[in-house]
Design an enzyme around this catalytic site. Structure first.
Site, mmCIF file in Angstrom:
data_model
loop_
_atom_site.group_PDB
_atom_site.id
_atom_site.type_symbol
_atom_site.label_atom_id
_atom_site.label_comp_id
_atom_site.label_asym_id
_atom_site.label_seq_id
_atom_site.Cartn_x
_atom_site.Cartn_y
_atom_site.Cartn_z
ATOM 1 N N HIS A 146 0.812 -1.217 0.000
ATOM 2 C CA HIS A 146 0.000 0.000 0.000
ATOM 3 C C HIS A 146 0.848 1.272 0.000
ATOM 4 C CE1 HIS A 146 0.466 -0.250 4.507
ATOM 5 N NE2 HIS A 146 0.530 1.066 4.353
ATOM 6 N N ASP A 176 0.230 -7.869 1.911
ATOM 7 C CA ASP A 176 0.469 -6.431 1.743
ATOM 8 C C ASP A 176 1.968 -6.136 1.598
ATOM 9 O OD1 ASP A 176 -0.095 -3.723 1.497
ATOM 10 O OD2 ASP A 176 -0.049 -3.379 3.669
ATOM 11 N N SER A 255 4.833 2.108 7.938
ATOM 12 C CA SER A 255 4.487 0.953 7.106
ATOM 13 C C SER A 255 5.666 0.526 6.245
ATOM 14 C CB SER A 255 3.307 1.306 6.202
ATOM 15 O OG SER A 255 2.150 1.566 6.961
#
Length: 303
Positions: A146, A176, A255
């Site tokens: 993402h 992810d 992230s």
């Protein structure tokens, strides 16, 4: 014919027979022993070479005796001496914390990841910022999918400040994860050390390193809160499973960053935080993909 004496060159007169009417002559003292030749009467101190040799030997003996007398006796170290030295070192030196050592070990492998899209004027516009970690010293980087999803170009910044573009070479949507290949790498590129999560337990200390809200590199410390967790993305598109739950502070921008042990070894890739509200701030629950899953995204399974 008489045989001459072998060791005498002087003739000895034959003694006359004694006269019976003559008075006996008094006893004569014994003859003195012949004197030794001059060479045999020479003493050692009359030879300069012998004299100097004797002086040197005596001086050396005296010097050795003095050195032994002045040398302190060897003292055997005891456990008490060792303990006192250790305590002295601890009192006079500030040791780095475990989190600081973990940060120092992993930071050479952490990169800033930025995604860009073209604006209306044709210029690059930053889409978002995240974190990545180099897992192969050829410039192979793991991050979250993402972070780079939808980006038209990607730029990474290494720990030494070097910037370069990168391209996506692999994806693992179910976890992810995205794999990046940096187009240039530092000469002294250092890849992170990965560690199996098989012996990871709740309560183990961990550190999260990344660029929360673009600030960093930043580090936060906490513990493993749980294993085998599941998380549904806010958009509800898919569910991530088998996650590591941790409480080290993480925020948007973390992230794709590494979750590491106190030894600086990567056990997971930070991928999400629980957001009970729309503010997207950390409330004490973060999730990371186990490194075994992350490594398989690039065909690696080192454990």
């Amino acid at each position: 014919m008489r045989r001459p004496a072998l060791y005498s060159s002087a003739s000895r007169a034959r003694p006359e027979p004694p006269d019976a009417d003559a008075a006996p002559s008094p006893p004569q003292p014994p003859e003195a022993a012949p004197a030794a030749p001059p060479s045999m009467r020479k003493r050692w101190w009359s030879d300069p070479r012998l004299l100097w040799a004797t002086i040197v030997l005596l001086a050396a003996a005296a010097l050795g005796a003095g050195t032994v007398a002045l040398r302190p006796g060897t003292r055997t170290l005891t456990q008490k001496d060792i303990d006192a030295a250790v305590m002295r070192t601890l009192e006079t030196n500030v040791l780095p914390s475990p989190a600081a050592k973990a940060y120092a070990a992993i930071i050479p492998s952490v990169v800033r990841v930025m995604g860009f899209v073209k604006g209306k004027d044709g210029k690059d516009v930053e889409q978002g910022v995240g974190t990545g970690v180099v897992i192969v010293d050829k410039g192979i980087i793991l991050t979250n999918l993402h972070v780079v999803s939808g980006a038209q170009s990607i730029k990474v910044t290494f720990s030494d400040g070097m910037e370069t573009t990168a391209s996506v070479t692999g994806m693992q949507p179910e976890n992810d994860l995205a794999v990046l290949q940096a187009h240039k790498i530092p000469d002294d590129m250092i890849a992170a050390t990965m560690r199996s999560t098989a012996d990871l337990s709740p309560g183990d200390q961990v550190v999260a390193v990344g660029f929360p809200f673009g600030i960093g590199p930043s580090t936060s410390a906490g513990v493993v809160s749980g294993l085998g967790r599941s998380f549904r993305s806010p958009e509800g598109k898919h569910v991530l499973t088998n996650l590591i739950q941790f409480d080290a502070a993480a925020n948007p921008g973390n992230s794709g960053g590494p979750l590491v042990t106190m030894d600086g070894q990567v056990v997971g890739i930070v991928t999400a935080i629980l957001n009970p509200s729309q503010q997207r701030t950390f409330v004490g629950i973060g999730f990371a993909v186990p490194i075994e899953n992350a490594a398989s995204a690039v065909g690696l399974h080192p454990f």
